[in-house]
Every structure is written in structure tokens, then in C-alpha cells.
Motif scaffolding. Structure first.
Motif, PDB file in Angstrom:
ATOM      1  N   SER A 131      66.463  34.172  43.502  1.00 56.56           N
ATOM      2  CA  SER A 131      65.474  33.872  42.345  1.00 56.56           C
ATOM      3  C   SER A 131      66.155  34.329  41.160  1.00 56.56           C
ATOM      4  O   SER A 131      67.153  34.821  41.157  1.00 56.56           O
ATOM      5  N   GLY A 132      65.472  33.567  39.977  1.00 55.14           N
ATOM      6  CA  GLY A 132      66.270  33.918  38.594  1.00 55.14           C
ATOM      7  C   GLY A 132      65.259  34.927  37.746  1.00 55.14           C
ATOM      8  O   GLY A 132      65.771  35.426  36.769  1.00 55.14           O
ATOM      9  N   ASP A 133      64.356  35.671  38.551  1.00 57.22           N
ATOM     10  CA  ASP A 133      63.144  36.502  37.846  1.00 57.22           C
ATOM     11  C   ASP A 133      63.666  37.983  38.523  1.00 57.22           C
ATOM     12  O   ASP A 133      63.271  38.315  39.541  1.00 57.22           O
ATOM     13  N   PRO A 134      64.190  38.835  37.448  1.00 54.72           N
ATOM     14  CA  PRO A 134      64.346  40.266  37.921  1.00 54.72           C
ATOM     15  C   PRO A 134      63.190  40.900  38.738  1.00 54.72           C
ATOM     16  O   PRO A 134      63.465  41.916  39.553  1.00 54.72           O
ATOM     17  N   ASN A 135      61.940  40.433  38.335  1.00 55.11           N
ATOM     18  CA  ASN A 135      60.916  41.297  39.073  1.00 55.11           C
ATOM     19  C   ASN A 135      60.659  40.557  40.386  1.00 55.11           C
ATOM     20  O   ASN A 135      59.870  41.710  41.119  1.00 55.11           O
ATOM     21  N   PHE A 136      61.287  39.693  40.821  1.00 56.91           N
ATOM     22  CA  PHE A 136      61.242  39.316  42.159  1.00 56.91           C
ATOM     23  C   PHE A 136      61.802  40.610  43.080  1.00 56.91           C
ATOM     24  O   PHE A 136      61.525  40.821  44.160  1.00 56.91           O
ATOM     25  N   ILE A 137      62.718  41.141  42.414  1.00 57.92           N
ATOM     26  CA  ILE A 137      63.230  42.556  43.330  1.00 57.92           C
ATOM     27  C   ILE A 137      62.778  43.874  42.762  1.00 57.92           C
ATOM     28  O   ILE A 137      61.984  44.619  43.436  1.00 57.92           O
ATOM     29  N   LEU A 138      62.428  43.979  41.412  1.00 62.20           N
ATOM     30  CA  LEU A 138      61.976  45.149  40.647  1.00 62.20           C
ATOM     31  C   LEU A 138      60.392  45.515  41.125  1.00 62.20           C
ATOM     32  O   LEU A 138      60.237  46.563  41.331  1.00 62.20           O
ATOM     33  N   ASP A 139      59.774  44.367  41.287  1.00 61.87           N
ATOM     34  CA  ASP A 139      58.256  44.718  41.618  1.00 61.87           C
ATOM     35  C   ASP A 139      58.065  44.609  43.112  1.00 61.87           C
ATOM     36  O   ASP A 139      56.998  44.773  43.578  1.00 61.87           O
ATOM     37  N   ASP A 140      58.998  44.554  43.858  1.00 65.07           N
ATOM     38  CA  ASP A 140      58.624  44.360  45.346  1.00 65.07           C
ATOM     39  C   ASP A 140      58.944  45.867  45.906  1.00 65.07           C
ATOM     40  O   ASP A 140      59.877  46.342  46.080  1.00 65.07           O
ATOM     41  N   PRO A 141      57.666  46.650  46.145  1.00 67.42           N
ATOM     42  CA  PRO A 141      57.636  48.024  46.666  1.00 67.42           C
ATOM     43  C   PRO A 141      58.583  48.168  48.024  1.00 67.42           C
ATOM     44  O   PRO A 141      59.056  49.318  48.375  1.00 67.42           O
ATOM     45  N   GLU A 142      58.707  47.071  48.856  1.00 63.61           N
ATOM     46  CA  GLU A 142      59.589  47.187  50.076  1.00 63.61           C
ATOM     47  C   GLU A 142      61.128  47.269  49.777  1.00 63.61           C
ATOM     48  O   GLU A 142      61.810  47.799  50.921  1.00 63.61           O
ATOM     49  N   ILE A 143      61.390  46.947  48.607  1.00 59.49           N
ATOM     50  CA  ILE A 143      63.084  47.024  48.622  1.00 59.49           C
ATOM     51  C   ILE A 143      63.330  48.398  48.388  1.00 59.49           C
ATOM     52  O   ILE A 143      62.921  49.114  47.381  1.00 59.49           O
ATOM     53  N   ASP A 144      64.044  48.949  49.266  1.00 58.26           N
ATOM     54  CA  ASP A 144      64.539  50.357  49.279  1.00 58.26           C
ATOM     55  C   ASP A 144      65.834  50.581  48.204  1.00 58.26           C
ATOM     56  O   ASP A 144      66.022  51.606  47.471  1.00 58.26           O
ATOM     57  N   VAL A 145      66.659  49.315  48.107  1.00 56.31           N
ATOM     58  CA  VAL A 145      68.207  49.626  47.477  1.00 56.31           C
ATOM     59  C   VAL A 145      68.305  48.532  46.498  1.00 56.31           C
ATOM     60  O   VAL A 145      68.001  47.461  47.121  1.00 56.31           O
ATOM     61  N   VAL A 146      68.792  48.817  45.334  1.00 56.08           N
ATOM     62  CA  VAL A 146      69.127  47.703  44.404  1.00 56.08           C
ATOM     63  C   VAL A 146      70.576  48.013  44.145  1.00 56.08           C
ATOM     64  O   VAL A 146      70.948  48.848  43.750  1.00 56.08           O
ATOM     65  N   ILE A 147      71.299  46.987  44.295  1.00 55.32           N
ATOM     66  CA  ILE A 147      72.589  46.695  43.911  1.00 55.32           C
ATOM     67  C   ILE A 147      72.732  46.012  42.729  1.00 55.32           C
ATOM     68  O   ILE A 147      72.390  44.707  42.643  1.00 55.32           O
ATOM     69  N   GLU A 148      73.356  46.509  41.608  1.00 56.51           N
ATOM     70  CA  GLU A 148      73.375  45.858  40.502  1.00 56.51           C
ATOM     71  C   GLU A 148      74.958  45.196  40.213  1.00 56.51           C
ATOM     72  O   GLU A 148      75.858  46.224  40.125  1.00 56.51           O
ATOM     73  N   LEU A 149      75.043  44.070  40.066  1.00 59.44           N
ATOM     74  CA  LEU A 149      76.605  43.544  40.199  1.00 59.44           C
ATOM     75  C   LEU A 149      76.495  42.353  39.069  1.00 59.44           C
ATOM     76  O   LEU A 149      77.635  41.507  39.060  1.00 59.44           O
ATOM     77  N   MET A 150      75.600  42.382  38.017  1.00 56.46           N
ATOM     78  CA  MET A 150      75.633  41.400  37.024  1.00 56.46           C
ATOM     79  C   MET A 150      76.499  41.592  36.034  1.00 56.46           C
ATOM     80  O   MET A 150      76.940  40.605  35.286  1.00 56.46           O
TER      81      MET A 150
END
Lengths: 439, 439
Positions: free
Chosen positions: A66-85
Motif C-alpha cells: 500500500s501507499g498509506d502508512p496507516n495500512f501498517i500503523l493502524d493494524d493491531p495485528e502487526i507485531d514488528v515494524v521495519i522502517e527502511l524508507m
């Protein structure tokens, strides 16, 4: 495999460029091994990128893009965020929001960590975040782990190193092939070792970002990036490399920080390094970091400082380490190694107070009395000479080079002396000063 | 400091020799720093030594000393046991009993870990023990942490290194001063770099102990120490060092293990290393370890491999790391990095199946046809020659040296070829074979 299925760790990744692609491939290629080491199944479920429709040179598998950061940030199921932007503004928002929602965070973003050290690290401590940033410095070399854990019992006295592969590649080409800076840069760009806009690499900014991150961990505190003295390699000329070589030195872009008597000195600039030192033999796109502890003595770590697979290696090492901690619901290794109540803001020693040896190349008219005047002015600024050579230029009657290697002197005195000398009538060009590091 | 007093972590130490003294001093010198990094106060309360009445060259402070191991082992108040006695039998009992009673264990005992790998590691897993052994290999260099955590996401393909400072000191002296083995050993003993009985160091046993420990972690399994090929440096002659140098090589005592296609090869022997490799420039009592991961690429770590303070640095790093884990009542990093159900026993590839390049120095009578016969026999064993030199000895009419550098060949073929060749009438002395490592 059989038996109960392993717990799945759900990962969201920001950025699917070179390093992002490496991470996707590593989690796929080493999947069984990672299960054996973590007792979990590490799966990237979502990616956010600037251009979601852009084709990628690797198989995305089940990853939704997706192009929308909230696609990951608003998903409570996501345990780990990897930021490589990369970049600062959006990346900072991603980190801070992830801390708040209890997501584990891994980043390779040295610009963000260095320029917003206070905001990011304080938020990480405040939310007891699991935060990994091994990939931000020196690619595959686990230098952050060596500081936080390998030297966990030591008072660290020095952090220095060659931590920008582009600048080192250019200096190595200049040194081995006698090329000037522009030509070596052009070749590095052709080969993909330098970007179209190489400013951050050749002006020392990237080295300074990385050094600042290392300093925060090594010396236990938050430093202000703007206080860090930063000088790049664009003014290095082949003649300096050649003269330095004649005296047994190699010119490297060094980031170096020391703590002496409670004062911290940190700086990034081209440096003459004796050729028998480990750091002098680090060529091309490789990186090396030297750490000294009050009990360990010097430890030098060497490896690939950039590239898809080496940088992915650091990201995935953080992932394993943080998932092990996450699954045990603890954070045994705090983000900056210190317990939070011990975290403090620290000031850097001003550059003027730094002691160093210096290489000074004067361009002077070839006439009687010049040498005497140079040494007199240097002496009057408390600068004593260790060795000297004089070289004619190729053109008859043109200016000649006089090169001095000084004993240890105060940066302030050298700056003042050069300010005076460069106004004298027999000086043909501004004097070239490069610091020398004999240790 | 003020506020609530920190929780005290009670430590019992076995052995107060060189390293033990270093640990006592480091906990004292860096006490405030260690409080900031662990949130606890690390205090050695008891020591067990062979001779309790022997005076020590450092201040014991509040440490109570006894000759009875139960003084520590039976004390339920002791949280952490540090074993620095060496030897196998009693040390093993100390570790196993400590695991059972839930004490955290730190050891520098490579002989124990290598020779009793199965017993010790299986017991550690069985009791979910917190076990640290960073100090067992390469002194201050955090190589175990680099494998377990820095390369946590990588499949490790190679572990190699110079991990015995005594042997390296002797080889360096031989190389730089042209001394023979006996003279260089004598000097190393005078300067305290070699013990009165140097067998373990010069015969490669100590290197093999350390390599085996690294292999268990790197390749995820338990190896049998008796399967590890081990050859020392006692037969290296100055002439070999000199000829190797002429071809651009340095002779080092290398421990090296690789995993290729699921097969693990491990060996310890003198090796010709190209002089432009990082490992070639490791001189004197320093150690260096090279690790390769399938994503990281090569990582070389360099530092002090022995001595009171560098080894103490590794012990105290383990202490910080394990206390952080202990206080969070978890073990996020298992002793060998793998989860216990994945631990397996692994076989080493037989030495006969190893592929290597070889340096072969023949002592032959100086007559016609000898060279043809040497190359014929080598060829008939599938050994092809990369380069050759012939050298006369100083005495007229005495035997001459013929040196071959081979392409890659099978160890079995080389051993068989030399068996045949060494029985030929023109061979004046047994042939000297040293393996060459071009990578």
C-alpha cells in the motif's frame, strides 16, 4: 515439520528498495533456520512504499502493498515494524506511533536517529519500546551489539572508524590510481558506489550521522548532531595523498570520538592514518570500526558497510534479537544500553579545544626567508614541527609546496596560525590542513 | 546516589589468578557504570581457590576465600558462579551443580566446553541455564556474541581465525626476526607470552578447543572434539617462512571451519595466508576471527586474545548480559543460539575429504630426473602444480629444496602422494607440507 504450528510474528515493512528487497529474500531463504533460532515464524505481511504499483525485482509472495502508512500503523495485528524508507519527517512519525502502540521497531535510518536523537530515544525509553538500529551503522558489522553487549562491562574510551563506503571507495581509487577527486567520484557513480547526488557521503554528513548514533550508545547519553564537527573529502588532492604516502600515511575519512576525563570529543574529517594500522588497510566499499574499552583494549571490526544483503543481515539480526525479547515479554537490553533514569544529555568538547597532529601543505613563492617566516608564525602559536619537506611544482618558477607534519597542537592555535599565514604576500594558495591520527 | 538501594547480585568466583584478579578489579573500577547498565549492584562475595592462604596482588575487599567448592555451590544466596579455574573434572562438576541449583554460570574454560561439549551444553539446555562463555574464546573479542546475535539472521558458512596468541607471537617472531622455533619459543617464555609447558599452545590444542566451541554455535550442533584435525607449529622452519614470504604469504596457525552443502569441515594447522588478507596482518599476541554469513558476507573482528583485563572484559560482558536476562526471568538467547529441540549431534567431514591448496617443500639430492619424478608422482595422484622454485642449501653438494605450490587437491591424494614420494631414494628428508588458504 509436524507438531503444533509455530507462533507467527507479523511484520510490516516501510520501503521495498535495495535493503527492503534483501530483507524479504533473507526471511525467505533462511526461514527454517530462523524458526530454529527464535521458535517463531517471521512473516512480512504488509509493505508501505511511495509507489505501490512499481514492479520489484524480487518475489513479493504474500506481502500486501500500500501507499498509506496507516495500512501498517493502524493494524493491531502487526507485531514488528521495519522502517527502511529513509528521510526524517515521515520516518519519525512511524517510529513514534509504533512505540505508542507497542510495536517492536527496527530501523536503518541513521539520519533520523542522529538528527532527532533526543526525541526518538526519549520516546523509546518512555514507552519501553523494543528498538533495533544495528543496520543504521556499518552494514553487516554488528558494531552496535559489540558496544551494547560485547563491551557491556567496559567504560568505552574511543569509537572511531571508516563508516562510509562511498567516501572510502573514492579515497581508495585516488590513492591506488592517482586519480583526482572528480574523476574518482565519477567512476564511483558509474559503478553504483556513489549516488547521483553524493553530497551526504563526500561531505562527511553520513559519517557524522553514524558516528553520532555510536556515540550515544558508547558514552551513554544524547548528543546534539549540530555540535559534531564535520568535514568531507572534496578538497583532498592527489598531491596530498602522494606526500602522505611518502611519510607512511594513508588518507581516510574518519569519524572519531573519545571520552577523556569526562569530556567527549567527536569529529569527522579526512585523517592521515599510519599505513601499518588496521584502519589503513580498509579499502574500497568496506567499513571498519575501532572501539576501545578500559578493560578490553582495542577491538576492530571489519566487513561490508552497505548493500542489499549485508544491510539486510543487520536488520534480520535485530529482528531475531528483538523477537526473542518480545516473546519473553521483557527488554533485557535497553535501547541505549543504560537504564532510563541514567540517560543524560551530554555536550561535545568544542573543536577549538581538540588536540591533534597536523599535516600542513603551504603553497609559497620560492624565495629566501619564506621557510623562516612560516616556522616563526607557527612557533608563535605554540605549534612545533615534527618533520618537513619542500617540493617544486612541475612548472618552472611557479609556487612550491612546503609540507609540515606538526607535533600535537591545539586546533584553535592551528586555525589562528593559518588565518595569519594565509594573508602573507608569499602564500600562493590557501593552505591545506589535514589532521593526523598516529594512534 | 540516594533513593532505594539497588538489588545486589551475589557472585561466587572460582579461581583468583590472572583473569580472576582482572574481574575483581573491573567490578570495582566500573561499579557505578555497571549499576547504570544493569540496574543492580554486582558484588563478588565468595571465592574458592586451590590455595586460600596465598597472597594476591590485588585488594580482595569483602570477598571471603575458601578452598572448598561447596562454600559457593551450597550457598543458596549466590546468584552467579564465575568459573576461572581451568581443568576439566572439578570445573565440570561446578557447572553441572550450578545449573541444577539455578545459578547463572560464566566460564572461560574452553578445554571443558570443547572436550565435554555434549554433557555441558545438554545439561545447560535441560536446566534452562543462563550460561556465558564469551571469555573462553579470543579474549576481549566478542566473537561468541557476534555469532549468536550479530549473525542471528544468517546461515554461517565459515568460522576461521588466529585464536592462540602464544603461537601467533612465536610465528610473528620467527617471521620478523628469522628466529627458529625453539629460540622464538624461549623468548616468548621469557616475556610471559608462553607458559613453562607450552604444549597446548604450540601443538594447536588450545586453538582446537576454541574452534570447536565456535563451531557448536556457528553450525548449530554438538561436535566431537576428537574428530577435529589438529596440527601445531613445532615443525615450521625459518626456511618455510622465508619461501612463503617470497610468494606473498605469511604462515599463521589457523583454526578454520566451513559448512558447504550440509557438510562441516573443521581443522587446525599452520596455513599460508596471502599477505594482503586481514588475518595476515594480525601480529604478536593479538587474535582475529573471520566469520561469514550467507547475507552478511565476511566480518573480521580483531583484538587482544588474552591477558587479565581483556579476558575480564569478556567475563563481565557476560555478567551484564546474563544479569539483564536473569532479572527479567527469561533466557532470550539460548546457550547455543538454537531452541533446544533443534539441537543435534553433528559429524565432521573426515580430513581426507578436505580440499586445499598445498605448499610442499621437498629436500632432494641435486641430480638429473628428480624434478620429473616428483611431478610425475604428484600428477598420478591428481595433484597439479601452480608454481615451483628450486633452492640450493648453503653447503655445496648437500640436498636442495624444491618447493611446489599446488592447485586445489584432495588431502587424501596429497597424503598418499607424500607417502610414496618420501620413500624414494633421492629424498633426503621427510617432505614439509603446509596448507595454503587463498581466501
Amino acid at each position: 515439520m509436524g507438531g503444533t504450528p509455530l507462533k507467527q510474528i507479523k511484520i510490516g515493512i516501510f520501503g521495498l528498495g535495495t535493503v527492503g528487497g534483501g530483507v524479504v529474500e533473507q526471511l525467505r531463504e533462511n526461514r527454517e533456520l530462523l524458526k530454529a533460532r527464535t521458535g517463531t515464524d517471521l512473516v512480512i505481511l504488509k509493505a508501505v512504499v511511495a509507489n505501490p504499483s512499481k514492479p520489484r525485482p524480487f518475489d513479493l509472495g504474500p506481502i500486501e502493498v500500500s501507499g498509506d502508512p496507516n495500512f501498517i500503523l493502524d493494524d493491531p495485528e502487526i507485531d514488528v515494524v521495519i522502517e527502511l524508507m529513509g528521510g526524517v519527517t515521515l520516518a519519525k512519525e512511524i517510529l513514534l506511533r509504533s512505540f505508542v502502540s507497542g510495536k517492536t521497531v527496527i530501523t536503518a535510518n541513521k539520519a533520523l536517529l542522529a538528527e532527532c536523537a533526543e526525541e526518538v530515544f526519549e520516546a523509546a525509553y518512555e514507552h519501553h519500546a523494543l528498538l533495533g538500529f544495528e543496520a543504521a551503522v556499518a552494514g553487516a558489522i554488528p558494531v552496535i551489539r559489540v558496544i551494547k553487549e560485547g563491551l557491556a562491562g567496559d567504560r568505552i574510551t574511543e569509537v572511531s572508524g571508516i563508516i562510509n563506503g562511498t567516501a572510502n571507495y573514492i579515497l581508495t581509487s585516488m590513492s591506488k590510481k592517482g586519480e583526482d577527486f572528480q574523476k574518482a567520484l565519477g567512476k564511483a557513480q558509474e559503478k553504483g558506489y556513489a549516488e547521483a547526488d553524493p553530497t551526504f557521503d563526500v561531505e562527511g554528513v553520513d559519517t557524522a550521522h553514524k558516528l553520532l548514533v555510536l556515540m550515544c550508545i558508547a558514552f551513554g547519553g544524547i548528543f546534539d548532531f549540530k555540535e559534531l564537527y564535520t568535514e568531507g573529502i572534496t578538497k583532498i588532492e592527489p598531491v596530498d595523498i602522494e606526500i602522505a604516502a611518502g611519510f607512511g600515511y594513508v588518507i581516510k575519512l574518519l569519524g572519531k570520538a573519545k571520552e577523556v576525563g569526562g569530556k567527549v570529543e567527536g569529529r569527522v574529517h579526512p585523517t592521515l592514518v599510519p599505513e601499518d594500522q588496521m584502519l589503513a588497510s580498509v579499502d574500497g566499499a568496506f567499513n571498519a570500526v575501532k572501539l576501545s574499552g578500559n578493560f578490553s583494549g582495542p577491538i576492530v571490526s571489519y566487513g561490508r558497510g552497505a548493500g542489499a544483503r549485508p544491510t539486510a543481515s543487520a536488520v534480520v539480526a535485530d529482528l531475531v534479537s528483538l523477537v526473542r525479547q518480545r516473546e519473553s515479554e521483557t527488554s533485557p537490553v535497553p535501547p541505549l544500553s543504560l537504564m532510563s533514569e541514567k540517560l543524560k544529555h551530554r555536550k561535545l568538547m568544542p573543536m577549538a579545544e581538540v588536540l591533534s597532529e597536523y599535516y600542513l601543505r603551504f603553497s609559497v613563492e620560492d624565495k629566501v626567508g619564506v621557510l623562516a617566516e612560516l616556522t616563526r608564525v607557527l612557533g608563535s602559536h605554540n605549534i612545533s614541527i615534527a618533520s618537513m619537506i619542500q617540493r617544486s611544482r612541475s612548472e618552472e618558477g611557479g609556487p612550491v609546496f612546503v609540507v609540515f607534519f606538526t607535533h600535537e597542537a591545539l586546533e584553535r592555535d592551528v586555525v589562528e596560525a593559518l588565518k595569519t599565514l594565509d594573508q602573507l604576500p608569499f602564500i600562493a594558495q590557501p593552505t591545506r590542513m589535514i589532521r593526523v591520527d598516529p594512534s
